[in-house]
Structures are given as structure tokens and as C-alpha cells.
Design a protein around this motif. Sequence first.
Motif, short mmCIF file in Angstrom:
data_model
loop_
_atom_site.label_atom_id
_atom_site.label_comp_id
_atom_site.label_asym_id
_atom_site.label_seq_id
_atom_site.Cartn_x
_atom_site.Cartn_y
_atom_site.Cartn_z
N GLN A 1 100.07 9.62 11.39
CA GLN A 1 98.71 9.22 11.73
C GLN A 1 98.47 9.25 13.24
O GLN A 1 99.19 8.61 14.01
CB GLN A 1 98.46 7.81 11.20
N HIS B 1 103.30 7.01 13.35
CA HIS B 1 102.23 7.57 14.17
C HIS B 1 102.54 8.98 14.69
O HIS B 1 103.68 9.41 14.69
CB HIS B 1 101.96 6.65 15.35
N SER C 1 105.35 11.91 6.23
CA SER C 1 105.01 11.02 7.33
C SER C 1 105.89 11.39 8.52
O SER C 1 106.19 12.59 8.71
CB SER C 1 105.18 9.56 6.91
N ILE D 1 93.48 11.72 8.16
CA ILE D 1 93.45 10.31 8.57
C ILE D 1 93.50 9.43 7.33
O ILE D 1 92.75 9.62 6.38
CB ILE D 1 92.16 10.00 9.36
N GLY D 2 94.38 8.47 7.34
CA GLY D 2 94.50 7.54 6.22
C GLY D 2 95.44 8.03 5.13
O GLY D 2 95.74 7.31 4.19
N PHE E 1 101.56 2.92 5.25
CA PHE E 1 102.18 3.98 6.05
C PHE E 1 103.68 3.72 6.23
O PHE E 1 104.49 4.64 6.18
CB PHE E 1 101.49 4.08 7.41
N LYS F 1 97.65 8.61 16.95
CA LYS F 1 97.57 7.33 17.65
C LYS F 1 97.43 7.50 19.16
O LYS F 1 96.70 6.75 19.80
CB LYS F 1 98.85 6.52 17.36
#
Lengths: 350, 350, 350, 350
Positions: free
Chosen positions: C136, C81, B96, C129-130, A229, C138
Motif C-alpha cells: 500500500q 507499505h 503484499s 489501494i485497499g 494488511f 505510503k
Amino acid sequence: MLNNEKINFASENYAGVHDQIMNALIEANTGAAPSYGNDQYTKDAIATLKTHFGQDIDVYFTFNGTGANNFGIGSVASKYHAVFCTDVAHLYVDESAAPEAFIGCRIYPVNSVDGKMIPQELESKLKRIGDVHHPQPKVVTLTQPTEYGTVYTLDELKVIKDICTKNDLVLHVDGARFFCAAVYLNKSLKQISADAGVDILTLGGTKSGMMFGEAVIFFNQAIAGAHKFDLKRSMQLASKNRFIAAQFKAMLAGDLWKNIAEHTNMLAKNLKDTLLAIPSIELTHPVETNAVFITLPKSVYEQLQQFTYFYCWNEDKNEYRLIVSPNTMVAEITVFTEKLKLLMGEKNRA
Amino acid sequence: MLNNEKINFASENYAGVHDQIMNALIEANTGAAPSYGNDQYTKDAIATLKTHFGQDIDVYFTFNGTGANNFGIGSVASKYHAVFCTDVAHLYVDESAAPEAFIGCRIYPVNSVDGKMIPQELESKLKRIGDVHHPQPKVVTLTQPTEYGTVYTLDELKVIKDICTKNDLVLHVDGARFFCAAVYLNKSLKQISADAGVDILTLGGTKSGMMFGEAVIFFNQAIAGAHKFDLKRSMQLASKNRFIAAQFKAMLAGDLWKNIAEHTNMLAKNLKDTLLAIPSIELTHPVETNAVFITLPKSVYEQLQQFTYFYCWNEDKNEYRLIVSPNTMVAEITVFTEKLKLLMGEKNRA
Amino acid sequence: MLNNEKINFASENYAGVHDQIMNALIEANTGAAPSYGNDQYTKDAIATLKTHFGQDIDVYFTFNGTGANNFGIGSVASKYHAVFCTDVAHLYVDESAAPEAFIGCRIYPVNSVDGKMIPQELESKLKRIGDVHHPQPKVVTLTQPTEYGTVYTLDELKVIKDICTKNDLVLHVDGARFFCAAVYLNKSLKQISADAGVDILTLGGTKSGMMFGEAVIFFNQAIAGAHKFDLKRSMQLASKNRFIAAQFKAMLAGDLWKNIAEHTNMLAKNLKDTLLAIPSIELTHPVETNAVFITLPKSVYEQLQQFTYFYCWNEDKNEYRLIVSPNTMVAEITVFTEKLKLLMGEKNRA
Amino acid sequence: MLNNEKINFASENYAGVHDQIMNALIEANTGAAPSYGNDQYTKDAIATLKTHFGQDIDVYFTFNGTGANNFGIGSVASKYHAVFCTDVAHLYVDESAAPEAFIGCRIYPVNSVDGKMIPQELESKLKRIGDVHHPQPKVVTLTQPTEYGTVYTLDELKVIKDICTKNDLVLHVDGARFFCAAVYLNKSLKQISADAGVDILTLGGTKSGMMFGEAVIFFNQAIAGAHKFDLKRSMQLASKNRFIAAQFKAMLAGDLWKNIAEHTNMLAKNLKDTLLAIPSIELTHPVETNAVFITLPKSVYEQLQQFTYFYCWNEDKNEYRLIVSPNTMVAEITVFTEKLKLLMGEKNRA
């Protein structure tokens, strides 16, 4: 590069791509392959890396060395941590403020000799542990070979590693020219990384003859986190990663990495020997890999610049750097040193 | 790619490098060239870009699209700023949290139709100007063509640009597939960028047939800052930049960019026409460039996966994405659609 | 505040310090006390907090609510996150881009009703997810009571907590006015925090009558990290922390927190009842704690501004917010509503 | 503090709040006042600051010194910039990695003597201007008085300022104890800030007798940017800012600041004189403001700790720091030095 082109002793980054690497790129350019590292080339490259570095590693690929170092160190360093490197480390003097901007932690410079960190100087900086007001020691990063081309011996690595172990520090190695160190030490890649206690390794590809691409290897799975990530958000995950992977596979599947490093190390030694025979030229650092640092009159440097690329490293000391690249030819060394002798002779007469 | 290999409708990133681009890489691999963009290839590429985009531009090269978008936007957005993109923007859903991690500002999603930002929705979010408690509007970023392959017309761009002008906002365009938009609109690259009021453009190379590399173009010199320093610390400055530059030069010196975009746009249209002739398959978005979005029974998708790469885009809607790449062949479309007809026929009978 | 001073229905931040809190500050101002929280006042405050929230907690003090929320969430969220809050959360609309600038992660807004997060909307956003390309999940952060003064019941909290447990998410609560929620629910502070599965709580002091200071409580020691280091580098560690600690001790050693919350909740109810009796005034949200949201003609608002501080909350809807503070007096409500009736009556006749 | 309480020579942060400041806090606690600095107290405090520092200033208030320094410097330093401070600067050794975490730039330590930056050492570090690979010089920050209590004279400031001017650098001063410097130099606050070429000043309140609060003053409006937005997102904007402002007004409206500084400077001189009369005790730095640094046997330090707070500053050198606070009493100095004489005498006999 002897026709009308300038000779390159400036940097391996001035050199092009090694022929066998270029062939690997061409060969990899067939068919479709999943993107972002989900392809067979990437799987193969990782498997190849495991044959050299051990099965228990995590591998990630990045575009360049600054990306690799900061992704690698940033995977374990938090914003209140301190990272220790030498005062001449690439990370400290040549990567802008990327470590601070990207990771957000403190970088402490440690005094060095010939590019190597002085262990006592490191120890003296490991203080105020547990004190919230002071950055907390977390990572030691060494450059192997150093920015001056010198190489930490296994004994020297052990001294630093012992300090790391004693103080619960992660040991990172910036191996932009790592193959040259292995050849100089006559050790396997694993012996000077995993076996020497290295936790994270930046394994350089670009300076070893690749077009682009570095690998970051995590040896200590205990510290492995959510690296994948971090890689993406660090903007270092290649869309067409097969083209980085194919280069690493070509480099490491056989002896290409070793052949290239042997070539550059040997030519640097030749260059050094020839230079030492010229009066008034002095070496400023031991020649152990592919870099030769010498003193030179500025006027001579300027005249040489007309047909050779190389850098002044320290203007105050008249110190210059000569780097041998994977595609440097013996003839280039001859041409350069002959010209240099001529200029120095003229100078001596003057 | 028809032998044993899978057909690629997944992404241009699954495709390899266009032959003419690969040739340019091979040709650029001669002699030494200064690193980090101080080479002739880079100068030439910038000169070539200026013939397309106008003389009054600043150009920087990056490794990948995420790097380009975040470097470009980050050059003008401060930590208290807000950036507005569509709710389906690559920046928002596929990079991301790079914008937050790298720039540190807020990203506000704006509702969209067929991937295009709804102007009224944008306007309704431009509020609390001067209020220190609220992120301050600074950048609008559009994807052209959009993530659904649709294209903002010049009129549509003007509506957004007028909102930007009125509210003192910088207009950035993520042009990962920018050439396809120009071909669809039958306009020059300048007409749909500088002339349309775009301030910063991410000009994609990788998805257009390059191995790696994007260009970030700053049109509005008034907002030009210390971009070169930001580029380095963003870890996107290539050591051997000549290999990015050479690809862009090859792409833009002649009509290669246009030929590729015409090829992919046309094949996508063919693919669409063939698919529409199959009962029960529905288009979910207009086909304007090289992307075709359709509905499909999941079981059919799974069977097709055996010999074709393509993505499910929205599981809830049974929506799938088919992307035509620079090296996609007519025969591949035929094979795929024939197989699909067969499967759908069987399904219809079932 | 009835003489020449304006009545305050704007915010608890407009109110001064509660008398008993001010006395605690004066009493704490004797002798020397170690700085940065190493003092007896801080130890006492933590011990007092443990009597309310359980022994198994970690407590840190911050200067203000934005600091507390971002320190608390930032202690567990990494740069890749995603944090989920409502679209009207203070964190999202009133803390500038501090979460992005300080933590560097994505904040996703989730639709809400009366300030409460809609569980299904949260669930629909927990996806990919992943997938390294997508932020991601959190942390889920709720405001209790909400920005509209409403309170999540224990059942409602359980629904959200179950989603967190199922998806391995940390549950943070922004309790800027947490005492009001406990009083409304008629539960202990522990019942609506530790027992309800809250992992991290921002316990507000400033809006409850303190001069400055918030507490961040970590319930789930498993997620406890190096919080003390993060606190310092977040610039929220008070030099003379005894003055924050003394206020919290005064607030929680006896029933002061409860008395204040009962006072403000009750007066808000009175205010609501009186307002509802005025024709054409409508409540826009249930009144459960110390906030009353009403519709009002803009002209009436402007006239009231001359002697009362309060905010327009939503200009499009003519929605206004009235906040009851710890030192609000019954007489102020009477004066305000009488004046309002007069103005509305005049308006009705007009 | 002489009864059962320990004497405080540890830090002004161990001391409480000066009586006149506490009275100002009590007086400010009447009526409602707009939050976040939009109140009359804040306006008054700024007006008062302008009478001291000049009309052409921008003023922002923060909670603590770390917040003030980093907000101030961060307002002008970008992520690729370098900030220069001494190797003993509070910013460098006592603010965790807040500068890197908050601003994201490089901090370079410059050698110092008695806490003062050596101008030649600063100049030698200003190199590689325009080189994208190296952090670019932007800010010099001095501590006035220094961490060793010494004071830069106007001549010494001029030397540093000239270097700043010549190299286009912003001059920031960390004035945590700024009032003590003005008293020592017998100059006005303006003479040692605006008139001395200071661009940004952290004006300390907490260490001068306040409960909390610092002011950041921008003198050079040309560099003034969007400071108010940065202040909020830095989490340093106080909800009830009137209570910071009221303290500054009380401090500066009359001579309180001067009286306090005269008191602490004078008592430090007394303490020094008494200590120098004790055999075997040595001063390690000149005493110019409220700090006295001495050598002491460790055993004596340990015995003194029983009734006096003070810090060991450098264990290797047996160096200890004694700080006089605004509320330190002459009798405390007498008690301490008498006890010390006794212990040293016993030691001498031993």
C-alpha cells in the motif's frame, strides 16, 4: 482409537478432526465461493463470533496458533516495544523466535505459579518508561487456560488488567484452549474476554477439534489498525478461507464448543481421580481443564509409550503431561490407568 | 455449480476441494497421529514426492503459496541479497510486501513477455557484484506456468538456468499450478524441475484441488540449511500436518495430479476455441494451461458478473482473465460462452 | 591537495572536514556534557535548525545518510507499505537492501529524467489501494538535488506534493546535498522544505563538509510518532552527540552552509564551462549544483585516474561523474582540465 | 572540568575526546581519501589492530557500541537462534530492542553475580537442541569488563569457553571498556581475546576517549561470512571512515590505550579507597576497573548532583554508580569526596 492404534494423551494436535467439524467441511465444499475471506461462510462465521463476543469486534482468521499469537500481538507492538508473558508461555518456549523474527520486539519472561503470571513480578518489570535505551512496555499476554491447564479466575484477570490499565498496556490472551476455560469458570465467552478487559484474543480452533484454523479477535477498536494488511503480509491469509470459517461456524453456532470442552474437562477430572488413587503418583499442578500433570518413574513412562502417546514435561522432576482431546474416550482412560496401575504395582513390589 | 450458483472463472481458490482429495482428508481422520509432521502420513507424502522428484530432495509443507514462496526463497536469501522475478510475478504484485517483511531483501522486477522473464533483461540487472552498496544477486524466481498461463519450455528454462549458473544464483520456481505446466510440456515433474536445474520448487496444492497446503522442495542439497527451524519461525508449520500430507499423497500417489491438469488445460483450450469464434473478442496471451486472457467490452463484463465470477485483469486494456478450475464442468463453459455470444451479438448490433 | 596528493572529483566523502567545522569540533571538546543528545550543544543545534526550518519541527540526529533515510522513512512506513523513489535514487541503488532489512516494506522504482521523478510515472504506480494483496502506497521520497545534481523547482515539487496530498502519501526528501539546492534555487531552506510540503527531510551534513552526522527533520507533527525510540533501536543514536550537534550549529548559525554551497555550485559551473570548450566532451545532464556528468573515452579516464579520483558512472555510455567538494580549489579545476585537454587533443590527433 | 563545570562521574560518554585522539583527527584531515574504508588510514588501523590481536582477524568499524554488538552478533545469528547474555548486560537492558529488531532472534538472560554470568545458569538454559519449536542456542555474549566494572579472569573465561565449545556456540565479547580489562588482568589484548577463545569482539573506542567509533573483530575465520555486506545494510558503514580509523590507529599504535586504562583504573581505585574511609558508605561490587558502585542516602545524592554528574543505578537499593573517564583528574576526585564527606558528616550528625 483402541484397536491397534496408540492412545493419545500427547496433545490435541495428535487427535483428528471432530466429526461435526468434518461434516461442516464437507458441507462447505459445494459451489464456488470468493477467496481470501470474501465469502459468505466467512461472513457467517464472523456474525456467529459476534453473538458470543459482542458486536464491536474485529475478527481475522489464521492458519495456526503461532501465526495467530504473533499476528495479534504484532498488530500493536512496534520494534522498540516489550511484551510480557510468563516464563512458561507457549509464545516464549514453543514458538521458536517467531515473535522476534516477525515483530522484532523484546519478550520479557515473568515468573509464574502453576502457569499463572505473578502480578507483583509483572509490576516489578514495568520500568524505565520513556527511556529510549530500554524496551518500552506495550503488551501483556496471558495464556488462558495456562500451559499447565490452570485457569485465571475473573478476579485474577482483574488484577492483571488493572496493571495494564494503569500502565497503558494492551492485554492479549492466548486462548488456544479458551473454550475449556469458559466451561471451567462457568462463564460465557464474552464474560471472560471482552468483559474482563481483554483487548486481543487468540481463539484456538485446532486444539478444540478443528483441522486447522484460529481466530484473532480485537475487542478494543481504538487499537484497531490496518490489521487486514498485516494479516496478508504475515502469510496467514487463507486462499480458501471458507474452510476455516465453516469450522468456526460449526463450532460456535450451537453448543459444540461447550460440549467438547465439557467432555475434555470432565474426562481429565476422571483421569486425575483415577491416577490419585494409585500410590506414588503425584499431581504437580491443579487439574482445572483438560491437562493432568503427574510424576512417574521413567521406566514406567517408557513402558507406557508402547501403546500411549504422552510427553515428558520436565525430565529433572520426572514430570509428565497427559492431555485429554476432544475425541478421547472413557475407555481409553480406563485402559491407560489399568495398565499404569499394573506397572506401578510391579514397580512397588520390585 | 449450475443451479443457483455462480459459475467460477475467477480463480482455483474460489473452487472447493476435489472429491478425491476430500475423501483422503476423511480417510486420514482416524486414530491419533504425531503432530508437526512427525506422522506416517507425512512420511508417506514425502516418499511419494520422491518417486516423482527424485530421492535426493528435502521437502517441507506450508499452509499457503505466499508462505511457501517466502519460506523457500528466505531459506537462501540474506538481508543484503537481491531476488529477481518478473514485473508481473505473484511474489511481486500479489503477496503484499511479505518478501521484504519476512526476508528483508530487495526484490528486483525484470521485464517480461506473456509473463515470461526476458533473459537479456535479467542479465542487464546482474551488476555491481561485490559492491557492498548494492543488493547482491542471489535468487532468480520464475513462475511456471506464469501468471498468464504460459509455460517456459525446457529450452527457455535452460537459458535462465545458464545465467544462474554463470552468476552463482539459486533458481526458485513458483509452481502454484506446476502440474499444468508438466502436462502442457508432456514431461514428468522431475524433467521440468530437478532435471531442469531448479534448486527450490514451490509445488502448489491449493490451486490444484486441495483444501490448503503447498510443498517446498529443495533439490540442491548443497544449499540446504536449517530449513526446519526457518519453517517453524515462519509460522507455517501445521500442528496437524497429516491433513496436508494426506492431500499431497492422494494427489501424487496415482495420476490424480495429471488427470486434473489435463482436465483444466483441455477445458481452457475449449474455452479459448469457443471464444475465438466470437467476433471482437481477442486473446491477449497464448493459452497453454488453464488460463484464458481476453479483451471484452466493460458493459459485457458487468452483465456477465451476475452469474459468473471472473476478474478484470487490466482495466486500461479491457483485459479479463478466465481461469478453469479442477471442478469446472464442460457445461459451465457452454453456458458462459452462449451467454457471452448473446451479449456480444447484442452489442455488435448496437 | 595539489602537491603529491590526488585531486578529488570522486565524492564529497573523499574530502576531509571543513576548517570551520573542525574548529567547532575542537571547541566542543571542553568539559563534560550529557550523552545521547541531552546536552546543551544538541539543544543549541536544534534551536538553530528551527531558525531555518520553522519552530514546529522535530529533529533527530543520525550518523550517516543511509541511517537518516531509513530512520526517517521507517518512522512512518509499516511492513505492508510501499515507498516510491526514482530508479536512480541513492536509497534504491546505493544503500544495499537497508530499506527492506530495516523497515521491511516494498520500494518501487519510478522512472526519471535527469534524476527527477516523472510525475505521471508515479501516478501510474499508485494503484490497488485497499487491496491487501498489494503493498500500500505510503511514502514518496525525492532526492534534492538529485543524484545527477539537478534540482526540482518549486513548481516541480508542487506537482509531486499534490499527488502526495491527493493520495494521502508522506513526502520525504533525501537532502544529502540540500544546501546546494537552496543556493541554486535562491530560496531559503524553509521555502524548499516546510513551505513546499516536505513532511520529512534528511538534511545532509557529511557531504557538506562535516566529519559525520545528518539531521532528520519531521515537519508534519501529525505524523510524528515515537521517533526517539525508533532512533535508538536503529542504532543511530550517538553516545557523544554533542559532536554531531556542534557541527550542525557551526554550519547553520551563520552563513557557512550557504558559503560552502555557493562555492561548490560555482566551481562546478566553472568546471562545466571549461569542459564544454573541449571538443568531443559532452554533458549528459544539466549542471545545476556541484555535479558534472560527462562522456569521455575510457582510455582518457584511465590516464586521468593516476592523479585524480573520479568515478565512471555508466560504463555502457562512457559516462563519468565529477563532483566538486567543499574544499575543492579553483587551481584543481585548472590542473585537471588542462591535463584533460592535453589527453583529448592527443586523442583527437590519434 | 573544575571551574564552573560539573564534575563527570556519570559516564565516559559525558567526557570529551582525549587530546591525542583529537590531534589524530586533525592530522587525518588533510588531502582526499577514498570513502567507506577504502583509504590508507583504514588499512593502517587494521594493520595496527593485527599487531595486537593477531594477523588472522577480520576487522570492521562501526559508529557506536549498539551498532557494533548487533552487527557482530547478527553476522552469525539467524532468526531462529538464541543469544545468551547476563540479565544486566548492556545488550539486554540498554540497547532498546535492537537485537530483536535488527537480528530477529531470541535473547535469553542468564543470572549473574557482580555482572558476571554464572556458568551453571548458562548450562541450564542450553536445552531442547534440535527442537524446531524452541530457539536454538548459537551465541554467548559476555561483557568484559562487566557493566559493574568487574573482570572475568582467564580461568573464568575458560569455563565459559568450554561450555561454548561443548555446545557449538560462538563466543562474543562486548568490550566497550576492553582496554581496562587488559590492564586489570595485566595481559595483552590478544591474551584476553583470541587466546581466550573469543570468536567476535566489540572493541570499544568511544568510552576510551574517542569521539565516535568501535571496531568489530572476527577471530574465527571459519565463521566469517559476508560481513562487509551486513555492515553496509546495518547502516554502520561510515562515509568518511578515515576519521574512525585514525582514532583507532592513534589509540593502538603506541601505548595510549594502556595509559588511558591505567589512568582510569588507578583513579577508580583511589576513589574507592577514599570512599571506603567514609562511614556509612558501602561498596556494592568489587572495584576492578573504572567503575565504583556505592550506597548513598538519596538526599546526599541529590545535593551532589548540583556539581557532579552521576547516576542512580538501583533506586530500591540506594545504589549509585561512579565512572572514571579518560580525562578525569585527581583533583576532581578530591573535590567530590571532600564534599561527600561533608554531606555525610552532616547527615551522620543529623
